[in-house]
Design a protein around this motif. Structure first.
Motif, PDB file in Angstrom:
ATOM      1  N   ILE A 141      70.356  57.260  69.876  1.00  0.00           N
ATOM      2  CA  ILE A 141      71.810  57.467  68.951  1.00  0.00           C
ATOM      3  C   ILE A 141      71.240  58.346  67.889  1.00  0.00           C
ATOM      4  O   ILE A 141      70.384  57.800  66.977  1.00  0.00           O
ATOM      5  N   GLN A 142      71.625  59.645  67.600  1.00  0.00           N
ATOM      6  CA  GLN A 142      71.375  60.463  66.518  1.00  0.00           C
ATOM      7  C   GLN A 142      72.358  60.218  65.558  1.00  0.00           C
ATOM      8  O   GLN A 142      71.693  60.354  64.236  1.00  0.00           O
ATOM      9  N   GLN A 143      73.529  60.143  65.769  1.00  0.00           N
ATOM     10  CA  GLN A 143      74.517  60.230  64.552  1.00  0.00           C
ATOM     11  C   GLN A 143      75.655  59.500  64.765  1.00  0.00           C
ATOM     12  O   GLN A 143      76.362  59.950  66.261  1.00  0.00           O
ATOM     13  N   ALA A 189      72.969  66.256  61.632  1.00  0.00           N
ATOM     14  CA  ALA A 189      72.584  65.768  63.064  1.00  0.00           C
ATOM     15  C   ALA A 189      71.470  66.711  63.693  1.00  0.00           C
ATOM     16  O   ALA A 189      70.725  66.555  64.059  1.00  0.00           O
ATOM     17  N   VAL A 190      72.129  68.123  63.602  1.00  0.00           N
ATOM     18  CA  VAL A 190      71.279  69.056  64.243  1.00  0.00           C
ATOM     19  C   VAL A 190      69.797  69.266  63.547  1.00  0.00           C
ATOM     20  O   VAL A 190      68.851  69.388  64.407  1.00  0.00           O
ATOM     21  N   SER A 191      69.722  68.937  62.074  1.00  0.00           N
ATOM     22  CA  SER A 191      68.605  69.223  61.799  1.00  0.00           C
ATOM     23  C   SER A 191      67.508  68.011  61.907  1.00  0.00           C
ATOM     24  O   SER A 191      66.380  68.312  62.296  1.00  0.00           O
ATOM     25  N   ASP A 218      82.871  59.462  66.344  1.00  0.00           N
ATOM     26  CA  ASP A 218      81.999  60.320  67.285  1.00  0.00           C
ATOM     27  C   ASP A 218      80.686  59.865  67.465  1.00  0.00           C
ATOM     28  O   ASP A 218      80.220  59.136  66.147  1.00  0.00           O
ATOM     29  N   VAL A 219      80.034  59.707  68.372  1.00  0.00           N
ATOM     30  CA  VAL A 219      78.373  59.384  68.400  1.00  0.00           C
ATOM     31  C   VAL A 219      77.651  60.415  69.271  1.00  0.00           C
ATOM     32  O   VAL A 219      78.107  60.761  70.354  1.00  0.00           O
ATOM     33  N   GLU A 240      73.701  52.051  66.584  1.00  0.00           N
ATOM     34  CA  GLU A 240      73.539  52.473  65.092  1.00  0.00           C
ATOM     35  C   GLU A 240      72.573  53.796  65.223  1.00  0.00           C
ATOM     36  O   GLU A 240      71.645  54.026  66.274  1.00  0.00           O
ATOM     37  N   GLU A 241      72.371  54.624  64.353  1.00  0.00           N
ATOM     38  CA  GLU A 241      71.636  55.816  64.084  1.00  0.00           C
ATOM     39  C   GLU A 241      70.045  55.240  64.265  1.00  0.00           C
ATOM     40  O   GLU A 241      69.691  54.385  63.639  1.00  0.00           O
ATOM     41  N   GLY A 242      69.511  55.773  65.280  1.00  0.00           N
ATOM     42  CA  GLY A 242      67.817  55.418  65.650  1.00  0.00           C
ATOM     43  C   GLY A 242      67.747  54.492  66.685  1.00  0.00           C
ATOM     44  O   GLY A 242      66.583  54.066  66.846  1.00  0.00           O
TER      45      GLY A 242
END
Ligand code: ZN
Length: 489
Positions: free
Chosen positions: A59-61, A12-14, A51-52, A446-448
């Motif tokens: 939305i990252q993760q 997530a952080v990367s 968790d989101v 969703e992610e992205g």
């Protein structure tokens, strides 16, 4: 060594660093929803206890046990990121990112994590209304043409925020002004939903949006430009291919995301019976030509089979209303993949009180028609969006989400939930190159995807009416990554 939970956090952080971007790409804060059951806009199975993570406006993760704190080391030259344990001074709450740039220089960035404990609530995409009129919804009765225009615009600004408070993070505005308000919303000047504006409703002389009186001369002869057209930018009365082209192009010039035309009789209009067909094939094609040259599409106000068929055979991608349709129409809409946005109107006494008998009699036909339309949609599997068309009664706007449950006899809760989220987002995306919001999808978790999210007290898959009641069961609303409503304790 990573264990699973930490690894996800590292990913997530990367990814939020947008490598190999410079250290300033690290955001100052992020939002982390903990312990929510996710309805993703499509699947009936909720992601329970998830968790989101929201970074900036996206939305990252989505995952389980995303850490709320931690220290990470990032090497900009290689893009390598690692979570490191228990450094002295390691962030107790939040992320700390130690960035080593290409020259070997090291800098520490603090990322504040705003944690929202969902306590098992449902997290789902922000609601979308695919048929709304910001001006007419905000304006009581005829106020829009009796009051000063700036008064009407003030009511629109208020209503824009009310939409968010009810959980609606996007609207498709199917006629009326609002380009300036949309700009102010997008700039963060005032709160409001994403707005997909049609601009003026394009109509023929005698058509649904020709609001002149029968003894008034039309503009093309010796008449003047009507108030609804010249001052309020609500509709435009035109005839013939050239004028339709000019009207459509004027809307596109202002930023219209789609073009709306009236191709059949209306309820609100006094002088065109419901059965009439409006605009010739050539005029409809003119609108479609103008829109498609701009990479977008045309929708139409219409109720009857004849009108719907004329419209979809000449290139319309969506149909508004359609409550008087028949089997042939439903079959052909399904074959052509045309979306229907119909309204489950009810013959409310409060509406009768403000309607003229001519309007009321037409309204009753439409009320009687929509149940059959719902059946045909189901039978022929017509793609269906959700749009309320609330107008002239601001006190009723709180029922916006309640309209959805009226489809219950024909549609399951998951089907209705898809309509108001992912299917409506498909309709918004028909705007193609004119879509103002192209960083990611809307209407899904969703992610992205865009971080347009609501928290619901309870499970709308079990009780669809949780989305109604003026947003009372929606304690938190996020739009474009910003929390715009928070009633959580
Ligand atoms: Zn409408």
């Amino acid at each position: 060594m990573f264990h699973a939970g930490k690894l996800v956090a590292a990913i997530a952080v990367s990814t939020l660093l947008a490598l190999p971007a410079a250290a300033q790409e690290v955001p100052a804060s992020v939002t982390l929803f903990k312990n929510v059951n996710v309805f993703d806009g499509k699947n009936e199975a909720l992601l329970e206890g998830h968790d989101v993570l929201v970074v900036r406006n996206m939305i990252q993760q989505i995952g389980q046990d995303i850490p709320t704190s931690g220290t990470y080391e990032l090497e900009v030259s290689t893009g390598r990121i690692e979570r490191v344990e228990a450094l002295p001074g390691s962030a107790a709450g939040g992320y700390e990112v130690i960035v080593t740039d290409e020259a070997g220089k090291t800098e520490t960035r603090e990322v504040e994590v705003e944690v929202i404990d969902g306590e098992g609530r449902t997290l789902m995409p922000g609601l979308i209304d695919a048929h709304y009129h910001l001006m007419l919804a905000a304006s009581k009765g005829d106020a829009w043409r009796l009051e000063q225009p700036d008064y009407t615009h003030a009511t629109m600004v208020i209503e824009a925020n009310n939409l968010l408070q009810r959980g609606f993070t996007s609207i498709r505005d199917t006629a009326g002004p609002g380009f300036g308000i949309k700009k102010a919303v997008d700039e963060g000047m005032i709160p409001g939903p994403r707005m997909y504006l049609s601009g003026t409703l394009i109509t023929q002389t005698s058509g649904h949006a020709d609001r002149t009186l029968p003894f008034e001369e039309p503009r093309v002869f010796s008449g003047t430009v009507p108030v609804g057209e010249g001052v309020m930018k609500l509709d435009r009365v035109v005839n013939g291919r050239d004028e339709v082209l000019a009207a459509a192009r004027q809307n596109l010039k202002q930023g219209a995301t789609q073009i709306k035309i009236a191709i059949g009789g209306g309820v609100y209009s006094f002088y065109d019976p419901l059965d009439v067909t409006e605009f010739t094939e050539d005029e409809i094609k003119a609108a479609v030509d103008a829109a498609s040259d701009w990479g977008t599409y045309v929708t139409a106000h219409v109720y009857t089979p004849k009108g719907v068929l004329r419209g979809i055979r000449n290139g319309l991608k969506t149909i508004e209303h359609g409550q008087l349709m028949d089997e042939e129409t439903a079959r052909e809409m399904a074959e052509r993949g045309v979306y229907l946005i119909t309204q489950p109107f009810q013959a409310d006494e409060s509406l009768k009180a403000i309607a003229d008998p001519i309007q009321w009699n037409k309204y009753v036909q439409v009320v009687e028609g929509w149940e059959q339309t719902a059946e045909l949609v189901k039978q022929y599997d017509v793609k269906m969006g959700f749009g309320t068309d609330l107008v002239f009664a601001p006190d009723m706007n709180g029922t916006q989400g309640d309209f959805l449950g009226r489809f219950s006899p024909w549609f399951s809760n998951i089907e209705m939930l898809r309509m108001i989220t992912s299917t409506n987002a498909e309709i918004l995306a028909l705007s193609g190159l004119r879509n103002p919001y192209q960083e990611g999808p809307l209407g899904v978790v969703e992610e992205g995807a865009y971080a347009d999210l609501i928290l619901v007290d309870g499970n709308p898959l079990e009780d669809i009416n949780l989305l109604g009641s003026n947003g009372d069961h929606i304690p938190l609303v996020m739009k474009d990554g910003e929390i715009v409503k928070n009633k959580l304790n």
